[in-house]
Design a protein around this motif. Sequence first.
Motif, PDB file in Angstrom:
ATOM      1  N   GLY A 151     -12.386   5.359 -36.468  1.00 38.46           N
ATOM      2  CA  GLY A 151     -11.036   5.200 -36.984  1.00 38.46           C
ATOM      3  C   GLY A 151     -10.310   4.045 -36.337  1.00 38.46           C
ATOM      4  N   LEU A 152     -10.716   3.690 -35.133  1.00 38.44           N
ATOM      5  CA  LEU A 152     -10.030   2.616 -34.419  1.00 38.44           C
ATOM      6  C   LEU A 152     -10.593   1.260 -34.840  1.00 38.44           C
ATOM      7  CD1 LEU A 152     -10.006   4.311 -30.889  1.00 38.44           C
ATOM      8  CD2 LEU A 152      -8.337   4.506 -32.719  1.00 38.44           C
ATOM      9  N   TYR A 153     -11.895   1.027 -34.510  1.00 38.79           N
ATOM     10  CA  TYR A 153     -12.507  -0.232 -34.925  1.00 38.79           C
ATOM     11  C   TYR A 153     -14.016  -0.114 -34.852  1.00 38.79           C
ATOM     12  CZ  TYR A 153     -13.608  -1.212 -30.049  1.00 38.79           C
ATOM     13  OH  TYR A 153     -14.120  -1.146 -28.783  1.00 38.79           O
ATOM     14  N   VAL A 154     -14.693  -1.027 -35.534  1.00 41.82           N
ATOM     15  CA  VAL A 154     -16.144  -1.100 -35.485  1.00 41.82           C
ATOM     16  C   VAL A 154     -16.518  -2.543 -35.143  1.00 41.82           C
ATOM     17  CG1 VAL A 154     -18.275  -0.854 -36.801  1.00 41.82           C
ATOM     18  CG2 VAL A 154     -16.376   0.695 -37.229  1.00 41.82           C
ATOM     19  N   TYR A 155     -17.464  -2.689 -34.256  1.00 41.04           N
ATOM     20  CA  TYR A 155     -17.910  -4.035 -33.885  1.00 41.04           C
ATOM     21  C   TYR A 155     -19.172  -4.334 -34.690  1.00 41.04           C
ATOM     22  CZ  TYR A 155     -20.094  -7.578 -30.839  1.00 41.04           C
ATOM     23  OH  TYR A 155     -20.712  -8.681 -30.357  1.00 41.04           O
ATOM     24  N   ASP A 156     -19.080  -5.330 -35.560  1.00 38.15           N
ATOM     25  CA  ASP A 156     -20.165  -5.609 -36.500  1.00 38.15           C
ATOM     26  C   ASP A 156     -21.203  -6.544 -35.877  1.00 38.15           C
ATOM     27  OD1 ASP A 156     -21.797  -6.010 -38.631  1.00 38.15           O
ATOM     28  OD2 ASP A 156     -20.195  -6.389 -40.049  1.00 38.15           O
ATOM     29  N   THR A 157     -22.109  -5.936 -35.113  1.00 40.86           N
ATOM     30  CA  THR A 157     -23.108  -6.713 -34.385  1.00 40.86           C
ATOM     31  C   THR A 157     -24.086  -7.426 -35.313  1.00 40.86           C
ATOM     32  OG1 THR A 157     -23.268  -4.580 -33.313  1.00 40.86           O
ATOM     33  CG2 THR A 157     -24.291  -6.432 -32.200  1.00 40.86           C
TER      34      THR A 157
ATOM     35  N   ILE B  44     -14.771  -7.846 -35.138  1.00 38.78           N
ATOM     36  CA  ILE B  44     -14.158  -6.532 -34.919  1.00 38.78           C
ATOM     37  C   ILE B  44     -13.485  -6.114 -36.218  1.00 38.78           C
ATOM     38  CG2 ILE B  44     -12.399  -5.246 -33.635  1.00 38.78           C
ATOM     39  CD1 ILE B  44     -14.598  -6.063 -31.803  1.00 38.78           C
ATOM     40  N   ARG B  45     -13.958  -5.032 -36.800  1.00 39.17           N
ATOM     41  CA  ARG B  45     -13.349  -4.537 -38.038  1.00 39.17           C
ATOM     42  C   ARG B  45     -12.508  -3.307 -37.706  1.00 39.17           C
ATOM     43  NH1 ARG B  45     -15.437  -8.421 -39.716  1.00 39.17           N
ATOM     44  NH2 ARG B  45     -17.584  -8.777 -40.407  1.00 39.17           N
ATOM     45  N   LEU B  46     -11.232  -3.405 -37.988  1.00 42.49           N
ATOM     46  CA  LEU B  46     -10.363  -2.270 -37.681  1.00 42.49           C
ATOM     47  C   LEU B  46     -10.614  -1.121 -38.645  1.00 42.49           C
ATOM     48  CD1 LEU B  46      -7.002  -4.089 -36.918  1.00 42.49           C
ATOM     49  CD2 LEU B  46      -8.542  -2.993 -35.293  1.00 42.49           C
ATOM     50  N   GLY B  47     -10.550   0.086 -38.111  1.00 46.46           N
ATOM     51  CA  GLY B  47     -10.656   1.282 -38.945  1.00 46.46           C
ATOM     52  C   GLY B  47      -9.273   1.671 -39.463  1.00 46.46           C
TER      53      GLY B  47
ATOM     54  N   PHE C 218      -1.920   0.714 -37.128  1.00 45.38           N
ATOM     55  CA  PHE C 218      -1.239   0.225 -35.927  1.00 45.38           C
ATOM     56  C   PHE C 218      -0.875  -1.241 -36.072  1.00 45.38           C
ATOM     57  CE2 PHE C 218      -2.892   3.427 -32.521  1.00 45.38           C
ATOM     58  CZ  PHE C 218      -2.353   4.447 -33.271  1.00 45.38           C
ATOM     59  N   SER C 219      -1.802  -2.030 -36.607  1.00 41.32           N
ATOM     60  CA  SER C 219      -1.582  -3.470 -36.587  1.00 41.32           C
ATOM     61  C   SER C 219      -0.771  -3.938 -37.794  1.00 41.32           C
ATOM     62  CB  SER C 219      -2.925  -4.198 -36.537  1.00 41.32           C
ATOM     63  OG  SER C 219      -3.705  -3.815 -37.641  1.00 41.32           O
ATOM     64  N   ALA C 220      -0.532  -3.047 -38.768  1.00 40.88           N
ATOM     65  CA  ALA C 220       0.204  -3.469 -39.959  1.00 40.88           C
ATOM     66  C   ALA C 220       1.653  -3.799 -39.609  1.00 40.88           C
ATOM     67  CB  ALA C 220       0.149  -2.374 -41.018  1.00 40.88           C
ATOM     68  N   GLU C 221       2.221  -4.707 -40.408  1.00 34.18           N
ATOM     69  CA  GLU C 221       3.613  -5.121 -40.180  1.00 34.18           C
ATOM     70  C   GLU C 221       4.579  -3.977 -40.518  1.00 34.18           C
ATOM     71  OE1 GLU C 221       4.991  -7.750 -38.972  1.00 34.18           O
ATOM     72  OE2 GLU C 221       3.173  -8.957 -38.698  1.00 34.18           O
ATOM     73  N   ASP C 222       4.290  -3.284 -41.628  1.00 38.60           N
ATOM     74  CA  ASP C 222       5.208  -2.224 -42.047  1.00 38.60           C
ATOM     75  C   ASP C 222       4.629  -0.847 -41.752  1.00 38.60           C
ATOM     76  OD1 ASP C 222       3.258  -2.883 -43.757  1.00 38.60           O
ATOM     77  OD2 ASP C 222       4.384  -2.626 -45.605  1.00 38.60           O
ATOM     78  N   ARG C 223       5.531   0.116 -41.763  1.00 43.06           N
ATOM     79  CA  ARG C 223       5.156   1.481 -41.434  1.00 43.06           C
ATOM     80  C   ARG C 223       4.243   2.057 -42.509  1.00 43.06           C
ATOM     81  NH1 ARG C 223       9.314   6.445 -40.243  1.00 43.06           N
ATOM     82  NH2 ARG C 223       8.059   7.409 -38.615  1.00 43.06           N
ATOM     83  N   HIS C 224       3.232   2.808 -42.077  1.00 43.50           N
ATOM     84  CA  HIS C 224       2.288   3.417 -42.997  1.00 43.50           C
ATOM     85  C   HIS C 224       2.298   4.934 -42.863  1.00 43.50           C
ATOM     86  CE1 HIS C 224       0.595  -0.486 -43.794  1.00 43.50           C
ATOM     87  NE2 HIS C 224      -0.338   0.027 -44.584  1.00 43.50           N
TER      88      HIS C 224
ATOM     89  N   PHE D  92      -4.548   1.492 -28.474  1.00 37.27           N
ATOM     90  CA  PHE D  92      -5.908   1.615 -27.959  1.00 37.27           C
ATOM     91  C   PHE D  92      -6.398   0.223 -27.608  1.00 37.27           C
ATOM     92  CE2 PHE D  92      -6.393   1.060 -32.555  1.00 37.27           C
ATOM     93  CZ  PHE D  92      -7.380   0.090 -32.644  1.00 37.27           C
ATOM     94  N   SER D  93      -7.436   0.146 -26.805  1.00 28.79           N
ATOM     95  CA  SER D  93      -7.928  -1.182 -26.489  1.00 28.79           C
ATOM     96  C   SER D  93      -9.323  -1.381 -27.063  1.00 28.79           C
ATOM     97  CB  SER D  93      -7.902  -1.432 -24.979  1.00 28.79           C
ATOM     98  OG  SER D  93      -8.324  -0.289 -24.300  1.00 28.79           O
ATOM     99  N   VAL D  94      -9.600  -2.615 -27.401  1.00 29.98           N
ATOM    100  CA  VAL D  94     -10.900  -2.986 -27.943  1.00 29.98           C
ATOM    101  C   VAL D  94     -11.774  -3.390 -26.762  1.00 29.98           C
ATOM    102  CG1 VAL D  94     -12.131  -4.548 -29.473  1.00 29.98           C
ATOM    103  CG2 VAL D  94      -9.848  -3.739 -30.081  1.00 29.98           C
ATOM    104  N   VAL D  95     -12.787  -2.622 -26.491  1.00 32.89           N
ATOM    105  CA  VAL D  95     -13.589  -2.828 -25.282  1.00 32.89           C
ATOM    106  C   VAL D  95     -14.232  -4.222 -25.271  1.00 32.89           C
ATOM    107  CG1 VAL D  95     -15.523  -1.947 -23.947  1.00 32.89           C
ATOM    108  CG2 VAL D  95     -14.083  -0.372 -25.216  1.00 32.89           C
ATOM    109  N   GLU D  96     -14.736  -4.650 -26.421  1.00 35.52           N
ATOM    110  CA  GLU D  96     -15.493  -5.907 -26.477  1.00 35.52           C
ATOM    111  C   GLU D  96     -14.637  -7.117 -26.143  1.00 35.52           C
ATOM    112  OE1 GLU D  96     -15.818  -3.459 -28.532  1.00 35.52           O
ATOM    113  OE2 GLU D  96     -17.941  -2.979 -28.581  1.00 35.52           O
TER     114      GLU D  96
END
Lengths: 397, 293
Positions: free
Chosen positions: B75-81, B102-105, B111-117, B144-148
Amino acid sequence: MFLDFFYALRGEGISVGLQEWLVLMDALGRGLHGSSLGRFYNLSRACLVKSETDFDAFDRAFLRVFQGVEGSLDELEDEILQWLEDPKAFEGLSDEQRAQLEHLASDELLQRFLETLAEQTERHDGGGRWVGTGGHSPYGHGGEHPTGIRVGGPGRNRSAMKVAEQRRYKDYRSDQTLDLRQTKVALRRLRNLTRSGPLSELDLDETVDETCRNAGEIELVFRPERRNDVRLLLLMDVGGTMDPYYEPVSRLLSALHEERGLREFRPYYFHNCPYDLLGTSARLLRREALPTAELFRRFDARWKVLIVGDAAMHPAELLQPHGNIDPREMTETRGLDWLRRIQDHFERTVWVNPDDPDVWDRSQTCQVIQRLFPMFHLSPDGLALAVQALVGARTPH
Amino acid sequence: MADPNEFEKFGGTEGYIASPALVDAVNAAIALERPLLLKGEPGTGKTLLAEHVAEGIGLPIERWHIKSTTKAQDGLYVYDTVQRLNDARFGDGDVTDIRAYIRLGPVGRCFSAEDRHVLLIDEVDKADLEFPNDLLRELDEMRFSVVETGDEVVARQRPVVIITSNNEKELPDAFLRRCVFHFIDFPERELMQRIVAVHHPHLDAQLLDQVLIKFYWLREQDELRKKPSTSELIDWIAVLLRSGMSADDIEHHIPFLGALLKNERDTEALDQFAERGGTYPREWGQLGPRYNN
């Protein structure tokens, strides 16, 4: 009256904590109840109750506390406002302090309460540390602490020690009760992860190695996903002396049925001791029975065996031929011999006993069985140990 | 103290008739900035509600449908290796920038959107036992933090979180504590009539009455393992209509039981009821007090 509501809810067995209560306070502070008893009902239920199974209890508490209030809603409002704005209650606490105190988790709180009790030797009123009244220590009564433990009844100026002696915190103990979730958490450890099946997961390390070996030409390497390899055979004592344990045992059974992590799971049933036949359902119908000898053909030694029973029976039922108390069955082989065969055939077998461990040794048969299988109590801790014995590193028994 | 009107945002929409209790729970969740946990029998419109809340308060919706294999991390993100390796091989794109892979879930996008969801976490109980706990911190602190990359994703606008559960698994206490809870009741007789009218608009009133009496009576039977729900009722009525049954035909027995009961043992239990000489109710008065107040 308003605080009565909190205690009425607790009295009905709803596990309302101060955290939920503060959420409701917050909501009321924002005026979300809109000066209507109906909306106050909706709001307080949404904030305080977390399961529909508690709705009925909530209703009973609500009725008891607020009956007859409809006509005088202002009174209720006044009381809520009073509660929110009571200068005595919030005396001397800055916002920062409040926020800090709110973060005390209840376990920590209880721990510190016990420590403080140990330190305290005399009665105490006011102040910020000792158990007493009117202060802002988290422990005591009549004081104000956002997540505090209220000690004792409505009367003020009672010794906290005396009240604590009544052991109101008995219910907090986790070694006593075993709810469904705890059961599942304990069973989660019942796994032995191995990689088998289709190649479905990218093996990053191998891919990098292979790609390097391939002079930079991408070589994707896949591997099977890790899967649980544990197959579990459950043999369960039903009826008779097991009846009082219907609740915890059925929770264990439903947790096992829902545990999708297990590779395979088969339950069989017996009464007091397994003999020539095992029931395929708890009704122990003869026409549905499985010959016990069949167990050893169907299930190889790697199956883990979990036996649930109180191991308490008449000694003859375990140690004599024809020991089965069911008169319809002629069972020449002794119960003990069947148990021995189970023990011999399977690599790991444990016995889980719902009886209090203190009484295990009062039963002769229980003593005999304990020499055969490692026995654990049906409690969160006991179950965790049983699971450990089934899948953990091998220990000599 | 904040202006109470500020929170009076959701009041139901044209396509969704919400009960006052539901409206209060939704608004409390929005105002208190806590997740709204919705429970209810399957087929009572939990997921639909999230869509209509979003519509009602005019916010875009981000859906996260949970499966048994879903992990909180997804749900947070996926790292597309694989993509990055591929690009490295063929020289496409700038592979030195991990951020491009890094693909956000759904949670990350909210979280990163400009407007409220509105963030819908659908059927949270489908996932692993620990799944809700794994999301606690992220939903509490809205970051949350992106580990990569070491980047921190912080919510610009706190999303309205709606979580649905079918009660397949018990949810952890710590998780429940943070939620505002609402249980969607099974529709009462009147509401059910309206729901049926949407699907079968020209249904004979007498037939509908008999159908509902039998349906609610079935739901009252404690022996049944799986009580029939709204969708089964709708199917059953469709079968009855196709076969040309009238109100009289179903007065004394329940035809096409298979449309209502999906469990062999339930069917057996009902057969036994008939064999024992039990009679089916024909009037509302023969049902429990719940339907006769």
